[in-house]
Write a protein that holds these residues in place. Sequence first.
Motif, PDB file in Angstrom:
ATOM      1  N   GLY A   1      34.796 110.077  22.444  1.00  0.00           N
ATOM      2  CA  GLY A   1      35.457 111.516  21.974  1.00  0.00           C
ATOM      3  C   GLY A   1      34.618 112.355  21.209  1.00  0.00           C
ATOM      4  O   GLY A   1      34.691 113.734  20.898  1.00  0.00           O
ATOM      5  N   ASP A   2      33.568 111.815  20.702  1.00  0.00           N
ATOM      6  CA  ASP A   2      32.558 112.462  19.603  1.00  0.00           C
ATOM      7  C   ASP A   2      31.876 113.524  20.350  1.00  0.00           C
ATOM      8  O   ASP A   2      31.601 113.399  21.417  1.00  0.00           O
ATOM      9  CB  ASP A   2      31.704 111.427  18.799  1.00  0.00           C
ATOM     10  N   HIS A   3      31.425 114.570  19.419  1.00  0.00           N
ATOM     11  CA  HIS A   3      30.552 115.521  20.022  1.00  0.00           C
ATOM     12  C   HIS A   3      28.887 115.134  19.290  1.00  0.00           C
ATOM     13  O   HIS A   3      29.153 115.223  18.049  1.00  0.00           O
ATOM     14  CB  HIS A   3      30.968 117.017  19.682  1.00  0.00           C
ATOM     15  N   VAL A   4      27.982 114.938  20.159  1.00  0.00           N
ATOM     16  CA  VAL A   4      26.903 114.478  19.541  1.00  0.00           C
ATOM     17  C   VAL A   4      25.626 115.254  19.822  1.00  0.00           C
ATOM     18  O   VAL A   4      25.532 115.751  21.120  1.00  0.00           O
ATOM     19  CB  VAL A   4      26.652 112.944  20.187  1.00  0.00           C
ATOM     20  N   LEU A   5      24.703 115.595  18.823  1.00  0.00           N
ATOM     21  CA  LEU A   5      23.229 116.360  19.067  1.00  0.00           C
ATOM     22  C   LEU A   5      22.194 115.368  18.962  1.00  0.00           C
ATOM     23  O   LEU A   5      22.091 114.563  18.105  1.00  0.00           O
ATOM     24  CB  LEU A   5      23.454 117.300  18.185  1.00  0.00           C
ATOM     25  N   ASP A   6      21.502 115.238  20.061  1.00  0.00           N
ATOM     26  CA  ASP A   6      20.332 114.332  20.057  1.00  0.00           C
ATOM     27  C   ASP A   6      19.029 115.341  19.983  1.00  0.00           C
ATOM     28  O   ASP A   6      18.695 115.721  20.876  1.00  0.00           O
ATOM     29  CB  ASP A   6      20.112 113.492  21.452  1.00  0.00           C
ATOM     30  N   VAL A   7      18.412 115.226  18.803  1.00  0.00           N
ATOM     31  CA  VAL A   7      17.213 116.046  18.480  1.00  0.00           C
ATOM     32  C   VAL A   7      15.953 115.367  18.910  1.00  0.00           C
ATOM     33  O   VAL A   7      15.578 114.053  18.600  1.00  0.00           O
ATOM     34  CB  VAL A   7      17.276 116.298  17.151  1.00  0.00           C
ATOM     35  N   GLY A   8      15.007 116.003  19.651  1.00  0.00           N
ATOM     36  CA  GLY A   8      13.857 115.429  20.079  1.00  0.00           C
ATOM     37  C   GLY A   8      14.125 114.264  20.982  1.00  0.00           C
ATOM     38  O   GLY A   8      13.608 113.253  20.944  1.00  0.00           O
ATOM     39  N   CYS A   9      15.061 114.549  22.195  1.00  0.00           N
ATOM     40  CA  CYS A   9      15.556 113.563  22.974  1.00  0.00           C
ATOM     41  C   CYS A   9      14.503 113.086  23.924  1.00  0.00           C
ATOM     42  O   CYS A   9      14.891 112.189  24.775  1.00  0.00           O
ATOM     43  CB  CYS A   9      16.583 114.016  23.698  1.00  0.00           C
ATOM     44  N   GLY A  10      13.598 113.750  24.142  1.00  0.00           N
ATOM     45  CA  GLY A  10      12.448 113.236  25.013  1.00  0.00           C
ATOM     46  C   GLY A  10      12.950 113.329  26.568  1.00  0.00           C
ATOM     47  O   GLY A  10      13.482 114.228  26.943  1.00  0.00           O
ATOM     48  N   PHE A  11      12.725 112.059  27.000  1.00  0.00           N
ATOM     49  CA  PHE A  11      13.177 111.872  28.502  1.00  0.00           C
ATOM     50  C   PHE A  11      14.584 111.586  28.654  1.00  0.00           C
ATOM     51  O   PHE A  11      15.260 111.092  29.749  1.00  0.00           O
ATOM     52  CB  PHE A  11      12.423 110.881  29.185  1.00  0.00           C
ATOM     53  N   GLY A  12      15.334 111.586  27.460  1.00  0.00           N
ATOM     54  CA  GLY A  12      16.809 111.645  27.567  1.00  0.00           C
ATOM     55  C   GLY A  12      17.505 110.489  27.646  1.00  0.00           C
ATOM     56  O   GLY A  12      18.623 110.188  27.578  1.00  0.00           O
ATOM     57  N   ASP A  13      16.582 109.254  27.390  1.00  0.00           N
ATOM     58  CA  ASP A  13      17.499 107.692  27.507  1.00  0.00           C
ATOM     59  C   ASP A  13      18.399 107.659  26.243  1.00  0.00           C
ATOM     60  O   ASP A  13      19.295 107.088  26.385  1.00  0.00           O
ATOM     61  CB  ASP A  13      16.026 106.677  27.430  1.00  0.00           C
TER      62      ASP A  13
END
Length: 295
Positions: A56-68
Amino acid sequence: MSNTALNITPTTEDSQFVRFWNEVLASKFIRFKHILVGGLSRHSEAVFPTLPVHPGDHVLDVGCGFGDTAIRLAELVGPSGRVVGVDCCEAFLDYARAEVRTRGLTNVCFVRADAETALPTNQFDFVFARFGTMFFANPVAGMRNMRKALRPGGRMVHIVWRDRADNPWLSMAKDVVLRYLPSPGTDALTCGPGPFSMANEAVVRAMMTSAGYDRIEFRRVDAPVMVGKDVDDAIAFQLAIGPAGEVFREAGALAESKRTDIESALAAAINGQKTAADGVVMDSSSWVISAINPQ
């Protein structure tokens, strides 16, 4: 999830560093995606089980690159959560979006944005970055934006490389190449401060304090990384990306004239490393740095 609903402004005017990533480095990173995603997976496996991420968390991935990593985070938050991955390279995000479509995921999306200038505010429970914050031209501004993206009490974790001596997978090749070529000049085109810019705990702690974080903690993680499917692949990787790649690229025609000698020297050095079923393996060491947004 739409960009408008997430209040993220896509990057429209690129900085010098962002242009360099898109115009010079993107194609090199794509060529060695198998190393940058698969090779670093051992670090991710050591870190992900301890991340403070919940369904249920809302998460931000910074510099996520290829998305893995964003996809891994999407699995952790489940269908009731959401993950947004941001990166300055559209070419990387094309791969990320394709993988999401293949998997049929609906709780993760990707936006081209520069974390130093444009992130949403007060929207996320957790902000994550794997080997991205070291390249911020203005690290305090970038990490402040990451903090502001968090809700009060939200947590952030970023992973950065430790000292050169603890990361021979990056430092050894540069030492070899510098036996043949000069160091890049002060006017060299670069991707930013570089992979070891956050190796010093005291310096990074001061940066994060200035960016407004509280309860800053450092944890050392040692893990092997795969640097190539074989020795030839590892040599090509080192001469394209990272500190050795920067020396080689900036030397231009001189580097090409000495390529045979440099590749032979790198082969001798890499042949002394460990091998595994999936390729050449070398030691590496990172900081996993966590903190909270107190506001």
